[in-house]
Design an enzyme around this catalytic site. Structure first.
Site, mmCIF file in Angstrom:
data_model
loop_
_atom_site.group_PDB
_atom_site.id
_atom_site.type_symbol
_atom_site.label_atom_id
_atom_site.label_comp_id
_atom_site.label_asym_id
_atom_site.label_seq_id
_atom_site.Cartn_x
_atom_site.Cartn_y
_atom_site.Cartn_z
ATOM 1 N N LYS A 13 15.945 31.412 -18.943
ATOM 2 C CA LYS A 13 14.591 31.114 -19.409
ATOM 3 C C LYS A 13 14.618 30.308 -20.715
ATOM 4 O O LYS A 13 15.680 30.185 -21.366
ATOM 5 C CB LYS A 13 13.835 32.439 -19.581
ATOM 6 C CG LYS A 13 13.614 33.211 -18.265
ATOM 7 C CD LYS A 13 12.859 34.508 -18.536
ATOM 8 C CE LYS A 13 12.668 35.325 -17.269
ATOM 9 N NZ LYS A 13 11.931 36.580 -17.547
ATOM 10 N N TYR A 53 5.652 32.981 -10.245
ATOM 11 C CA TYR A 53 5.310 34.361 -10.622
ATOM 12 C C TYR A 53 4.034 34.846 -9.914
ATOM 13 O O TYR A 53 3.322 35.689 -10.450
ATOM 14 C CB TYR A 53 5.151 34.457 -12.141
ATOM 15 C CG TYR A 53 6.475 34.551 -12.879
ATOM 16 C CD1 TYR A 53 7.403 35.569 -12.598
ATOM 17 C CD2 TYR A 53 6.811 33.639 -13.871
ATOM 18 C CE1 TYR A 53 8.615 35.661 -13.278
ATOM 19 C CE2 TYR A 53 8.029 33.731 -14.557
ATOM 20 C CZ TYR A 53 8.917 34.744 -14.254
ATOM 21 O OH TYR A 53 10.116 34.846 -14.922
ATOM 22 N N ASN A 116 13.218 38.086 -22.299
ATOM 23 C CA ASN A 116 14.386 38.777 -21.740
ATOM 24 C C ASN A 116 15.404 37.854 -21.053
ATOM 25 O O ASN A 116 16.215 38.281 -20.239
ATOM 26 C CB ASN A 116 13.936 39.925 -20.829
ATOM 27 C CG ASN A 116 13.151 39.460 -19.638
ATOM 28 O OD1 ASN A 116 12.969 38.253 -19.443
ATOM 29 N ND2 ASN A 116 12.690 40.393 -18.814
ATOM 30 N N HIS A 119 16.015 35.349 -15.266
ATOM 31 C CA HIS A 119 15.314 35.768 -14.051
ATOM 32 C C HIS A 119 16.314 35.793 -12.914
ATOM 33 O O HIS A 119 17.171 34.904 -12.815
ATOM 34 C CB HIS A 119 14.195 34.765 -13.702
ATOM 35 C CG HIS A 119 13.661 34.940 -12.304
ATOM 36 N ND1 HIS A 119 12.680 35.865 -12.021
ATOM 37 C CD2 HIS A 119 14.003 34.359 -11.121
ATOM 38 C CE1 HIS A 119 12.433 35.822 -10.705
ATOM 39 N NE2 HIS A 119 13.217 34.922 -10.149
ATOM 40 N N GLU A 130 11.751 31.362 -3.701
ATOM 41 C CA GLU A 130 11.923 30.845 -5.055
ATOM 42 C C GLU A 130 12.886 29.654 -5.076
ATOM 43 O O GLU A 130 12.657 28.679 -5.800
ATOM 44 C CB GLU A 130 12.422 31.964 -5.977
ATOM 45 C CG GLU A 130 11.381 33.069 -6.170
ATOM 46 C CD GLU A 130 11.931 34.270 -6.936
ATOM 47 O OE1 GLU A 130 13.112 34.270 -7.312
ATOM 48 O OE2 GLU A 130 11.148 35.219 -7.150
HETATM 49 P P1 IDP Z 1 12.223 41.017 -13.588
HETATM 50 O O1 IDP Z 1 12.291 39.689 -14.343
HETATM 51 O O2 IDP Z 1 13.230 41.994 -14.129
HETATM 52 O O3 IDP Z 1 12.310 40.838 -12.092
HETATM 53 P P2 IDP Z 1 9.379 41.500 -13.215
HETATM 54 O O4 IDP Z 1 8.752 42.845 -13.119
HETATM 55 O O5 IDP Z 1 9.481 40.679 -11.970
HETATM 56 O O6 IDP Z 1 10.803 41.667 -13.920
HETATM 57 O O7 IDP Z 1 8.545 40.691 -14.308
HETATM 58 C C1 IDP Z 1 8.725 39.279 -14.438
HETATM 59 C C2 IDP Z 1 8.821 38.954 -15.900
HETATM 60 O O8 IDP Z 1 7.576 39.200 -16.518
HETATM 61 C C3 IDP Z 1 9.813 39.798 -16.714
HETATM 62 O O9 IDP Z 1 11.135 39.316 -16.647
HETATM 63 C C4 IDP Z 1 9.263 39.664 -18.099
HETATM 64 O O10 IDP Z 1 9.644 38.413 -18.680
HETATM 65 C C5 IDP Z 1 7.768 39.630 -17.848
HETATM 66 N N1 IDP Z 1 7.184 40.963 -17.970
HETATM 67 C C6 IDP Z 1 7.221 41.971 -17.081
HETATM 68 N N2 IDP Z 1 6.573 43.058 -17.525
HETATM 69 C C7 IDP Z 1 6.109 42.715 -18.764
HETATM 70 C C8 IDP Z 1 5.359 43.411 -19.747
HETATM 71 O O11 IDP Z 1 4.965 44.577 -19.584
HETATM 72 N N3 IDP Z 1 5.072 42.724 -20.891
HETATM 73 C C9 IDP Z 1 5.479 41.424 -21.102
HETATM 74 N N4 IDP Z 1 6.184 40.744 -20.193
HETATM 75 C C10 IDP Z 1 6.503 41.373 -19.030
HETATM 76 MG MG MG Z 2 10.951 39.943 -10.792
#
Ligand code: IDP
Ligand code: MG
Length: 154
Positions: A13, A53, A116, A119, A130
Protein backbone atom coordinates in the site's frame (compact mmCIF):
# COMPACT_ATOMS: atom_id res chain seq x y z
CA UNK A 1 -1.27 -32.24 -3.14
CA UNK A 2 -1.97 -28.49 -3.31
CA UNK A 3 -2.24 -26.72 -6.66
CA UNK A 4 1.17 -25.08 -7.23
CA UNK A 5 -0.36 -22.49 -9.53
CA UNK A 6 -2.77 -20.85 -7.11
CA UNK A 7 -2.52 -17.09 -7.43
CA UNK A 8 -3.30 -14.15 -5.17
CA UNK A 9 -3.19 -10.37 -5.40
CA UNK A 10 -0.83 -8.55 -3.06
CA UNK A 11 -0.72 -4.77 -2.71
CA UNK A 12 2.14 -2.94 -1.02
CA UNK A 13 0.00 0.00 0.00
CA UNK A 14 1.03 3.68 -0.33
CA UNK A 15 2.42 3.71 3.24
CA UNK A 16 4.84 0.90 2.29
CA UNK A 17 6.08 2.89 -0.72
CA UNK A 18 6.39 6.15 1.26
CA UNK A 19 8.18 4.45 4.17
CA UNK A 20 10.69 2.72 1.89
CA UNK A 21 9.51 -0.75 2.91
CA UNK A 22 8.85 -2.14 -0.57
CA UNK A 23 12.06 -4.15 -0.71
CA UNK A 24 11.68 -5.43 2.84
CA UNK A 25 8.10 -6.60 2.29
CA UNK A 26 8.77 -8.19 -1.09
CA UNK A 27 11.79 -9.90 0.47
CA UNK A 28 9.65 -11.45 3.19
CA UNK A 29 7.16 -12.81 0.65
CA UNK A 30 9.89 -13.97 -1.74
CA UNK A 31 11.69 -15.58 1.17
CA UNK A 32 8.75 -17.90 1.74
CA UNK A 33 9.33 -19.30 -1.74
CA UNK A 34 6.37 -17.63 -3.42
CA UNK A 35 6.76 -16.96 -7.14
CA UNK A 36 6.25 -13.43 -8.49
CA UNK A 37 3.98 -13.82 -11.52
CA UNK A 38 3.32 -10.09 -12.11
CA UNK A 39 4.32 -6.76 -10.56
CA UNK A 40 3.84 -3.04 -11.20
CA UNK A 41 3.73 0.40 -9.57
CA UNK A 42 0.34 2.04 -9.96
CA UNK A 43 -1.50 5.06 -8.55
CA UNK A 44 -5.14 3.96 -8.15
CA UNK A 45 -8.00 6.38 -8.78
CA UNK A 46 -11.11 6.45 -6.58
CA UNK A 47 -13.24 4.46 -9.02
CA UNK A 48 -10.74 1.59 -9.08
CA UNK A 49 -10.29 1.76 -5.29
CA UNK A 50 -14.05 1.54 -4.80
CA UNK A 51 -14.20 -1.54 -7.01
CA UNK A 52 -11.26 -3.16 -5.23
CA UNK A 53 -12.81 -2.55 -1.79
CA UNK A 54 -16.47 -3.00 -2.88
CA UNK A 55 -17.12 -5.43 0.00
CA UNK A 56 -16.47 -2.59 2.47
CA UNK A 57 -18.53 0.15 0.84
CA UNK A 58 -20.99 0.39 3.75
CA UNK A 59 -18.32 0.41 6.47
CA UNK A 60 -17.58 3.62 8.38
CA UNK A 61 -13.89 3.41 7.50
CA UNK A 62 -14.57 3.16 3.74
CA UNK A 63 -14.05 6.86 2.81
CA UNK A 64 -10.79 7.00 4.77
CA UNK A 65 -9.66 3.72 3.21
CA UNK A 66 -10.29 5.01 -0.32
CA UNK A 67 -8.52 8.30 0.45
CA UNK A 68 -5.53 6.39 1.82
CA UNK A 69 -5.23 3.78 -0.93
CA UNK A 70 -5.40 6.54 -3.59
CA UNK A 71 -3.01 8.89 -1.74
CA UNK A 72 0.10 7.73 -3.61
CA UNK A 73 1.48 4.93 -5.75
CA UNK A 74 1.36 1.34 -4.58
CA UNK A 75 2.99 -1.86 -5.75
CA UNK A 76 0.61 -4.49 -7.10
CA UNK A 77 1.80 -8.07 -7.43
CA UNK A 78 0.46 -11.46 -8.37
CA UNK A 79 2.07 -14.16 -6.23
CA UNK A 80 1.82 -17.85 -6.99
CA UNK A 81 2.32 -21.06 -5.08
CA UNK A 82 0.54 -23.84 -3.22
CA UNK A 83 -1.98 -22.45 -0.70
CA UNK A 84 -0.79 -18.96 -1.64
CA UNK A 85 -3.85 -17.12 -0.26
CA UNK A 86 -3.39 -18.52 3.24
CA UNK A 87 0.42 -18.27 3.01
CA UNK A 88 0.28 -14.55 2.18
CA UNK A 89 -2.40 -13.81 4.80
CA UNK A 90 -0.35 -15.57 7.49
CA UNK A 91 2.79 -13.70 6.44
CA UNK A 92 0.91 -10.35 6.51
CA UNK A 93 -0.55 -10.93 9.98
CA UNK A 94 -3.92 -9.85 11.40
CA UNK A 95 -5.66 -6.79 9.91
CA UNK A 96 -5.15 -4.75 13.08
CA UNK A 97 -1.41 -4.50 13.83
CA UNK A 98 -2.30 -4.45 17.52
CA UNK A 99 -3.29 -8.09 17.10
CA UNK A 100 -0.71 -9.10 14.48
CA UNK A 101 1.84 -11.58 15.76
CA UNK A 102 5.48 -10.53 15.89
CA UNK A 103 7.22 -12.12 12.91
CA UNK A 104 4.48 -11.04 10.54
CA UNK A 105 4.80 -8.02 8.23
CA UNK A 106 2.15 -6.03 10.10
CA UNK A 107 3.25 -7.35 13.50
CA UNK A 108 6.82 -6.19 12.93
CA UNK A 109 6.39 -3.06 10.82
CA UNK A 110 2.91 -1.52 11.36
CA UNK A 111 1.06 0.20 14.21
CA UNK A 112 -2.31 1.41 12.91
CA UNK A 113 -5.15 -0.54 11.25
CA UNK A 114 -5.53 2.31 8.76
CA UNK A 115 -1.82 2.12 7.80
CA UNK A 116 -1.25 -1.62 7.75
CA UNK A 117 1.11 -1.74 4.75
CA UNK A 118 -0.21 -4.71 2.77
CA UNK A 119 -3.24 -6.25 1.14
CA UNK A 120 -3.70 -9.92 0.30
CA UNK A 121 -6.82 -11.47 -1.24
CA UNK A 122 -8.86 -13.42 1.31
CA UNK A 123 -9.98 -16.30 -0.97
CA UNK A 124 -9.21 -17.74 -4.40
CA UNK A 125 -12.49 -16.27 -5.69
CA UNK A 126 -11.58 -12.79 -4.41
CA UNK A 127 -8.09 -13.24 -5.84
CA UNK A 128 -9.45 -13.91 -9.32
CA UNK A 129 -11.63 -10.82 -9.22
CA UNK A 130 -8.91 -8.58 -7.75
CA UNK A 131 -6.16 -9.81 -10.10
CA UNK A 132 -8.41 -9.03 -13.09
CA UNK A 133 -8.87 -5.49 -11.77
CA UNK A 134 -5.12 -4.82 -11.73
CA UNK A 135 -3.64 -6.97 -14.47
CA UNK A 136 -4.31 -7.95 -18.06
CA UNK A 137 -3.86 -11.68 -18.63
CA UNK A 138 -0.83 -10.84 -20.84
CA UNK A 139 0.92 -9.12 -17.89
CA UNK A 140 0.90 -12.32 -15.81
CA UNK A 141 3.93 -14.42 -16.63
CA UNK A 142 3.76 -18.19 -16.55
CA UNK A 143 7.20 -19.62 -15.75
CA UNK A 144 8.92 -22.02 -13.43
CA UNK A 145 12.16 -21.72 -11.46
CA UNK A 146 14.97 -24.22 -11.35
CA UNK A 147 14.87 -23.89 -7.56
CA UNK A 148 11.22 -25.01 -7.37
CA UNK A 149 12.01 -28.65 -6.37
CA UNK A 150 13.97 -27.23 -3.40
CA UNK A 151 10.96 -25.16 -2.32
CA UNK A 152 8.00 -27.37 -3.18
CA UNK A 153 8.02 -31.18 -2.97
CA UNK A 154 7.18 -32.32 -6.51
P1 IDP B 1 -7.54 -7.20 5.38
O1 IDP B 1 -6.75 -6.11 4.65
O2 IDP B 1 -6.72 -7.80 6.49
O3 IDP B 1 -8.12 -8.22 4.44
P2 IDP B 1 -10.23 -6.11 5.62
O4 IDP B 1 -11.18 -6.42 6.72
O5 IDP B 1 -10.49 -6.68 4.26
O6 IDP B 1 -8.75 -6.47 6.12
O7 IDP B 1 -10.18 -4.52 5.51
C1 IDP B 1 -9.56 -3.90 4.37
C2 IDP B 1 -8.70 -2.77 4.86
O8 IDP B 1 -9.52 -1.76 5.41
C3 IDP B 1 -7.73 -3.12 6.00
O9 IDP B 1 -6.52 -3.68 5.55
C4 IDP B 1 -7.50 -1.77 6.62
O10 IDP B 1 -6.55 -1.02 5.86
C5 IDP B 1 -8.86 -1.11 6.47
N1 IDP B 1 -9.66 -1.29 7.67
C6 IDP B 1 -10.34 -2.39 8.06
N2 IDP B 1 -10.98 -2.20 9.23
C7 IDP B 1 -10.69 -0.91 9.59
C8 IDP B 1 -11.05 -0.11 10.70
O11 IDP B 1 -11.78 -0.52 11.61
N3 IDP B 1 -10.55 1.16 10.72
C9 IDP B 1 -9.74 1.66 9.72
N4 IDP B 1 -9.39 0.93 8.66
C10 IDP B 1 -9.85 -0.35 8.58
MG1 MG C 1 -9.61 -8.00 3.01
Amino acid sequence: MADNKERTLVLLKPDAVQRGLVGTIIGRLEGRGLLIAAMKLIHMDKAMASRHYEAHVERPFFPGLVDFITSGPLVAMVLQGPNVVEMVRNTMGATNPLQSSPGTIRGDLATDIGRNLVHGSDSLEAAQREIALFFEESEIVDYSRSVDPWVIEQ
